[in-house]
Design a protein around this motif. Sequence first.
Motif, PDB file in Angstrom:
ATOM      1  N   LYS A   1       8.152   7.840  14.796  1.00 56.50           N
ATOM      2  CA  LYS A   1       6.970   7.110  14.352  1.00 56.50           C
ATOM      3  C   LYS A   1       6.548   7.961  13.007  1.00 56.50           C
ATOM      4  O   LYS A   1       6.979   9.145  12.755  1.00 56.50           O
ATOM      5  N   ASP A   2       5.455   7.218  12.172  1.00 57.58           N
ATOM      6  CA  ASP A   2       5.051   7.853  11.102  1.00 57.58           C
ATOM      7  C   ASP A   2       4.185   9.084  11.548  1.00 57.58           C
ATOM      8  O   ASP A   2       3.030   8.854  11.972  1.00 57.58           O
ATOM      9  N   LEU A   3       4.403  10.137  11.621  1.00 59.68           N
ATOM     10  CA  LEU A   3       4.249  11.498  12.330  1.00 59.68           C
ATOM     11  C   LEU A   3       3.709  12.277  10.968  1.00 59.68           C
ATOM     12  O   LEU A   3       4.568  12.407  10.053  1.00 59.68           O
ATOM     13  N   TYR A   4       2.260  12.693  11.305  1.00 62.00           N
ATOM     14  CA  TYR A   4       1.807  13.490   9.998  1.00 62.00           C
ATOM     15  C   TYR A   4       1.726  15.282  10.646  1.00 62.00           C
ATOM     16  O   TYR A   4       1.308  15.199  11.679  1.00 62.00           O
ATOM     17  N   VAL A   5       1.521  16.006   9.674  1.00 61.46           N
ATOM     18  CA  VAL A   5       1.705  17.443  10.037  1.00 61.46           C
ATOM     19  C   VAL A   5       0.636  18.008   9.018  1.00 61.46           C
ATOM     20  O   VAL A   5       0.217  17.696   7.796  1.00 61.46           O
ATOM     21  N   GLY A   6       0.118  19.050   9.562  1.00 59.02           N
ATOM     22  CA  GLY A   6      -0.978  19.751   8.560  1.00 59.02           C
ATOM     23  C   GLY A   6      -0.274  20.453   7.524  1.00 59.02           C
ATOM     24  O   GLY A   6       0.797  20.908   7.652  1.00 59.02           O
ATOM     25  N   LYS A   7      -0.860  20.676   6.291  1.00 64.03           N
ATOM     26  CA  LYS A   7      -0.303  20.811   5.195  1.00 64.03           C
ATOM     27  C   LYS A   7      -1.114  22.109   4.723  1.00 64.03           C
ATOM     28  O   LYS A   7      -0.816  22.991   3.752  1.00 64.03           O
ATOM     29  N   GLY A   8      -2.257  22.380   5.394  1.00 65.89           N
ATOM     30  CA  GLY A   8      -3.201  23.523   4.749  1.00 65.89           C
ATOM     31  C   GLY A   8      -4.230  23.157   4.069  1.00 65.89           C
ATOM     32  O   GLY A   8      -4.525  21.946   3.564  1.00 65.89           O
ATOM     33  N   GLY A   9      -5.570  23.648   4.309  1.00 64.87           N
ATOM     34  CA  GLY A   9      -6.683  23.470   3.581  1.00 64.87           C
ATOM     35  C   GLY A   9      -7.079  22.061   4.208  1.00 64.87           C
ATOM     36  O   GLY A   9      -7.983  21.311   3.324  1.00 64.87           O
ATOM     37  N   GLY A  10      -6.928  21.606   5.449  1.00 65.87           N
ATOM     38  CA  GLY A  10      -7.406  20.688   6.080  1.00 65.87           C
ATOM     39  C   GLY A  10      -6.736  19.238   5.471  1.00 65.87           C
ATOM     40  O   GLY A  10      -7.224  18.001   5.907  1.00 65.87           O
ATOM     41  N   LYS A  11      -5.865  19.313   4.924  1.00 62.88           N
ATOM     42  CA  LYS A  11      -4.793  18.257   4.349  1.00 62.88           C
ATOM     43  C   LYS A  11      -3.783  18.061   5.308  1.00 62.88           C
ATOM     44  O   LYS A  11      -3.247  18.963   5.984  1.00 62.88           O
ATOM     45  N   VAL A  12      -3.130  16.709   5.344  1.00 64.07           N
ATOM     46  CA  VAL A  12      -2.217  16.531   6.133  1.00 64.07           C
ATOM     47  C   VAL A  12      -0.910  15.750   5.148  1.00 64.07           C
ATOM     48  O   VAL A  12      -1.340  15.462   4.155  1.00 64.07           O
ATOM     49  N   GLU A  13       0.220  15.841   5.573  1.00 65.21           N
ATOM     50  CA  GLU A  13       1.291  14.992   4.982  1.00 65.21           C
ATOM     51  C   GLU A  13       2.301  14.537   5.975  1.00 65.21           C
ATOM     52  O   GLU A  13       2.350  14.996   7.340  1.00 65.21           O
ATOM     53  N   PRO A  14       3.403  13.663   5.695  1.00 69.48           N
ATOM     54  CA  PRO A  14       4.148  13.123   6.597  1.00 69.48           C
ATOM     55  C   PRO A  14       5.260  14.260   6.832  1.00 69.48           C
ATOM     56  O   PRO A  14       5.431  15.031   6.054  1.00 69.48           O
ATOM     57  N   PHE A  15       5.630  14.097   8.076  1.00 67.78           N
ATOM     58  CA  PHE A  15       6.762  14.942   8.551  1.00 67.78           C
ATOM     59  C   PHE A  15       7.912  14.937   7.871  1.00 67.78           C
ATOM     60  O   PHE A  15       8.605  15.933   7.572  1.00 67.78           O
ATOM     61  N   LEU A  16       8.141  13.813   7.352  1.00 68.93           N
ATOM     62  CA  LEU A  16       9.251  13.426   6.495  1.00 68.93           C
ATOM     63  C   LEU A  16       9.186  14.272   5.038  1.00 68.93           C
ATOM     64  O   LEU A  16      10.263  14.599   4.609  1.00 68.93           O
ATOM     65  N   ALA A  17       8.038  14.789   4.897  1.00 63.93           N
ATOM     66  CA  ALA A  17       8.088  15.676   3.699  1.00 63.93           C
ATOM     67  C   ALA A  17       8.525  16.952   3.939  1.00 63.93           C
ATOM     68  O   ALA A  17       9.163  17.761   2.906  1.00 63.93           O
ATOM     69  N   VAL A  18       8.110  17.410   5.079  1.00 60.81           N
ATOM     70  CA  VAL A  18       8.761  18.926   5.594  1.00 60.81           C
ATOM     71  C   VAL A  18      10.355  18.646   5.524  1.00 60.81           C
ATOM     72  O   VAL A  18      10.953  19.537   5.185  1.00 60.81           O
ATOM     73  N   LEU A  19      10.744  17.676   6.321  1.00 63.35           N
ATOM     74  CA  LEU A  19      12.261  17.289   6.139  1.00 63.35           C
ATOM     75  C   LEU A  19      12.791  17.476   5.028  1.00 63.35           C
ATOM     76  O   LEU A  19      13.953  18.084   4.592  1.00 63.35           O
ATOM     77  N   ASP A  20      12.168  16.563   3.912  1.00 65.16           N
ATOM     78  CA  ASP A  20      12.717  16.643   2.660  1.00 65.16           C
ATOM     79  C   ASP A  20      12.695  18.061   1.930  1.00 65.16           C
ATOM     80  O   ASP A  20      13.697  18.502   1.478  1.00 65.16           O
ATOM     81  N   ARG A  21      11.713  18.893   2.216  1.00 58.63           N
ATOM     82  CA  ARG A  21      11.684  20.211   1.753  1.00 58.63           C
ATOM     83  C   ARG A  21      12.761  21.073   2.188  1.00 58.63           C
ATOM     84  O   ARG A  21      13.533  21.885   1.585  1.00 58.63           O
ATOM     85  N   LEU A  22      12.991  20.938   3.629  1.00 60.71           N
ATOM     86  CA  LEU A  22      14.313  21.541   4.425  1.00 60.71           C
ATOM     87  C   LEU A  22      15.503  21.200   3.599  1.00 60.71           C
ATOM     88  O   LEU A  22      16.156  22.229   3.307  1.00 60.71           O
TER      89      LEU A  22
END
Length: 171
Positions: free
Chosen positions: A33-54
């Motif tokens: 599902k559309d999963l979000y993770v912490g980005k720092g500073g109280g912000k969140v981003e889609p887990f897909l952004a993490v995969l994209d960076r990888l």
Amino acid sequence: MIQYIADRDHYTEVLQRCAAVRHDLWIGTADLKDLYVGKGGGKVEPFLAVLDRLLKRGVEVHLLHAKEPGDNFRADFDRYPGLWAGLHRRLCPRVHFKIMVFDCATAYIGSANLTGAGIGMKGEGNRNFEAGVLTDEPRLVDAAADHFDSVFSGQHCRSCKRIDFCGDRIG
């Protein structure tokens, strides 16, 4: 190391580990599902952004899941063109295991799907009760990787009795 992981620790001990992978990340899950993770500073981003960076760093990412995710996931997926060509994704309706293999050195084997309630940031009282094992024990890591790879590579497709339900025939 063999570490028992329960409930909230899935996020801190397993999901956050994905961002530190250097070479290979294999993710097997029944539900996605559309999963979000912490980005720092109280912000969140889609887990897909993490995969994209990888993927941009040259990490090989393999994603194996049982069914197509919902509209929110697809909308986020479309925001990351690097995923379109770089993500190695397979669909198998028989997948029910939850396995993550990090750089072929550490594995998570457990119950948590790649969802907010399973492994993500949902708040207490909204999360599933999950359990699993995080390990760098070579025999367990190899067994989890071999099992994942046997499904990902389509070794079971010829003898599968559910092939009529498969929208992404692997083999």
